[in-house]
Design a protein around this motif. Structure first.
Motif, mmCIF file in Angstrom:
data_model
loop_
_atom_site.group_PDB
_atom_site.id
_atom_site.type_symbol
_atom_site.label_atom_id
_atom_site.label_comp_id
_atom_site.label_asym_id
_atom_site.label_seq_id
_atom_site.Cartn_x
_atom_site.Cartn_y
_atom_site.Cartn_z
ATOM 1 N N UNK A 94 -5.520 3.245 -6.064
ATOM 2 C CA UNK A 94 -4.518 2.168 -5.759
ATOM 3 C C UNK A 94 -4.942 0.984 -6.224
ATOM 4 N N UNK A 95 -4.289 0.132 -6.776
ATOM 5 C CA UNK A 95 -4.751 -1.236 -6.929
ATOM 6 C C UNK A 95 -3.636 -1.893 -6.630
ATOM 7 N N UNK A 96 -3.610 -3.056 -5.888
ATOM 8 C CA UNK A 96 -2.567 -3.561 -5.267
ATOM 9 C C UNK A 96 -2.425 -4.862 -6.218
ATOM 10 N N UNK A 131 1.038 -1.108 -0.131
ATOM 11 C CA UNK A 131 -0.016 -0.116 -0.068
ATOM 12 C C UNK A 131 0.863 1.204 -0.024
ATOM 13 N N UNK A 132 0.226 2.380 -0.513
ATOM 14 C CA UNK A 132 1.051 3.564 -0.544
ATOM 15 C C UNK A 132 1.552 4.008 0.898
ATOM 16 N N UNK A 141 -7.490 0.539 3.261
ATOM 17 C CA UNK A 141 -8.346 0.635 2.165
ATOM 18 C C UNK A 141 -9.883 1.150 2.157
ATOM 19 N N UNK A 142 -10.363 0.415 3.458
ATOM 20 C CA UNK A 142 -11.824 0.689 3.583
ATOM 21 C C UNK A 142 -12.172 2.301 3.610
#
Lengths: 271, 365
Positions: free
Chosen positions: B46-48, B36-37, B328-329
């Motif tokens: 952001x796509x992991x 994560x950033x 993320x949430x």
């Protein structure tokens, strides 16, 4: 060398000078040079070697030029004396950059000191940038190591002038070549023999048997007529034949001047 | 402009994304990385994802990406194992390039962040490397051969896809308070280690200029290879002076590797490529870059002075600053939930955000 940009652009885009800096981008330090000049070069030039200079007007007052000289002595004093001569005698004193072997960059101590006092590795790209883009004076010893290795019995007999690379460099950069004949350095620190074992052990370029201090030989430096290599055409540097011919002519000129100067010299010590 | 940014979680990726967010011409910013950033982002998505080429190519296709900025290259051998670095630098580059190629690919522009390690550091180097020069000897360290290999892949890609404008930036070592590289770690020490008898010529670039330059490369249509380095080549002793630190020649000129290994045991890691740099130094010719119209903000000397400033305030700053954590949430909620007021909502779509305006994260995030 930066292809794609013309000469004007390459000159305009050179980094600006920062007055707060103590060394130049080439690693040259005015402070250390000045210190060495005041303590050593001044004394050697005026008192010890009593340098006499002829033809200083052959050094251009502006623009790049490649200076070519004979080379000798175990710890050669010739470069420093030529640089000093230009600073002392020329109407517009200019700094001189000396091309040195890559060896110096790799050897501890030398690596620190040599760039600080004006040494620049003998790489074609370095010479090109200094001569054409920065329009500086560059001194080269085409004999290279072979010049300083040679023994006292071979004094003032020029070695092979490399492969003429210096002529190609000057042609490509579009600058004249100023040949120099220097008498005195051969006697200042003559080399009587080379000890190969010692050279291998220390990793130095050579290990000569010679006096440990400079002997007070009389120095004469003669700057010869510039060779207008820059007027030989754009692509002259690609003409191998021409490059070799010019290199041989310059070598012959310097050799002839050397014989002339040695012939006229009555005493090694008093000139 | 629709941008795909690889290596979002690296220092550069994060800074660049923040910078691109303030740019009205950028409609979408998609950042990918394995982790994560590490910085707060407004509208970057952001796509992991690791560098699996099929997944990336779906993202490129789906989001109609026209500009790919690849900041993922590992140029510091201390951040990971050599095997992982190789995996990322060579196989990863191959995958990203594969995702951008193809006749119907929407990608028109590819910016590749490389390193001056491409040139290495040798005894018989020229004083200034220009872009067309090759290193005089084959790479001596693994990280260097990775970089050379990655660049040759990018070169092949540029030839194979003439409709994609490819720009490679070879950066000098970065300087700046926010940077954590093996190099800045050396400069952060109370005394700077050196090799006895050597005072190498070094050139750096300020962290702001690295970000500015990546952005410049993405926005203009420059093509080819460029050296990213500040004006001015300083010697190490001068840099130590500017940072206000003593230079200690702890490393012997002979047996340097052995001494470095001993130091590494004691906790001071100086990687192999840095050892070579400490011995021979390196200078870059940045004139080709300057000819494109980019104005470097700082010279090497100014970058070193800025670094010195940053080091002075750092201990005071660090005390009242909490590190950012990506949730993320929370990020998804702020971006997509209808309950979030439109003004606050961080929509990935272009909003009326004035240039340079940066909204602070809500408290408790």
């Amino acid at each position: 060398m930066t292809p794609g940009l013309d000469v004007e652009q390459r000159r305009d885009l050179l980094p600006a000078l920062e007055p707060e800096r103590r060394v130049t981008d080439w690693g040259r330090s005015e402070r250390i040079e000045g210190l060495l000049d005041r303590t050593l070069y001044d004394f050697l030039y005026h008192v010890w070697f009593r340098c006499e200079v002829e033809g200083i007007e052959n050094i251009p007052s502006e623009g790049g030029a490649l200076l070519v000289s004979n080379h000798s002595g175990a710890l050669p004093p010739d470069a420093a004396m030529i640089a000093k001569a230009i600073m002392e005698e020329h109407s517009t004193p200019r700094p001189l950059h000396l091309t040195v072997e890559h060896f110096f960059k790799g050897y501890p101590g030398f690596s620190m000191l040599v760039p600080k006092i004006g040494g620049v590795a003998a790489h074609p790209a370095n010479a090109q940038r200094l001569l054409q883009d920065e329009q500086q004076l560059v001194l080269v010893f085409p004999e290279g190591r072979k010049g300083t290795e040679k023994l006292y019995k071979d004094r003032y007999r020029l070695r092979r002038f490399g492969r003429g690379g210096f002529v190609r460099t000057a042609m490509r950069a579009g600058v004249p070549i100023v040949p120099i004949a220097l008498v005195g350095a051969e006697e200042a620190m003559p080399v009587f023999a080379q000890i190969n074992v010692l050279q291998k052990l220390t990793g130095l370029i050579y290990a000569p048997v010679s006096p440990l201090v400079y002997l007070p030989a009389k120095f004469r430096i003669r700057f010869l007529e510039p060779v207008p290599t820059h007027e030989m055409g754009e692509d002259a540097h690609e003409d191998r034949g021409l490059v070799q011919t010019v290199a041989q002519d310059i070598r012959a000129d310097i050799q002839e001047e050397l014989f002339d100067m040695v012939g006229k010299r009555e005493s090694v010590w008093f000139g | 402009m629709r941008v795909l940014l690889t290596g979002l979680s690296t220092y550069w990726g994060g800074r660049l994304a923040q910078e691109l967010e303030t740019d009205d011409d950028v409609d979408a910013i998609i950042g990918i990385d394995r982790t994560p950033p590490k910085v707060a982002l407004e509208r970057t998505e952001f796509v992991q994802v690791a560098d699996a080429h099929s997944l990336i190519s779906r993202i490129v296709e789906g989001a109609q990406i026209d500009t790919v900025i690849d900041t993922r290259l590992v140029v510091d051998s201390t951040v990971t194992t050599p095997r992982r670095a190789h995996e990322n630098n060579v196989v990863g580059t191959m995958n990203i390039l594969a995702a951008c190629s193809g006749a119907d690919s929407p990608v028109r522009r590819f910016v590749f962040k490389s390193s001056a390690l491409y040139y290495g550091a040798e005894q018989d180097d020229p004083a200034f490397f220009s872009e067309e020069m090759e290193r005089p000897h084959p790479p001596r360290t693994r990280i260097e051969s990775d970089i050379v290999e990655a660049e040759s892949l990018v070169g092949d890609f540029a030839q194979a896809c003439p409709n994609v404008k490819v720009c490679v930036l070879r950066f000098a070592n970065g300087l700046g308070g926010g940077l954590r590289t093996s190099y800045t770690r050396l400069l952060r020490l109370p005394a700077i280690p050196a090799i006895l008898g050597f005072d190498p010529r070094m050139q750096f670039i300020d962290e702001d200029d690295i970000v500015g330059l990546l952005q410049h490369a993405a926005r203009s249509d420059i093509e080819g290879v460029y050296n990213g380095a500040a004006d001015g080549v300083l010697v190490l002793s001068e840099i130590a002076d500017l940072l206000g630190k003593p230079l200690v020649p702890v490393l012997p000129p002979w047996g340097t590797e052995l001494a470095a290994a001993a130091l590494a045991r004691a906790g001071l890691v100086i990687p192999e490529e840095t050892l070579r740099h400490l011995r021979f130094g390196r200078g870059l010719d940045n004139r080709k870059l300057k000819a494109t119209g980019y104005r470097l903000r700082y010279t090497t000397r100014e970058a070193a002075l800025r670094m010195a400033e940053a080091l002075r305030v750092e201990p005071i700053k660090r005390a009242n600053q909490e590190p950012y954590r990506y949730e993320r949430e929370v990020e998804d909620f702020l971006r997509y939930s209808p309950s979030v007021r439109a003004k606050e909502r961080r929509e990935p779509k272009l909003q009326n955000v004035a240039r340079g305006e940066r909204r602070e994260l809500p408290a408790g995030n």
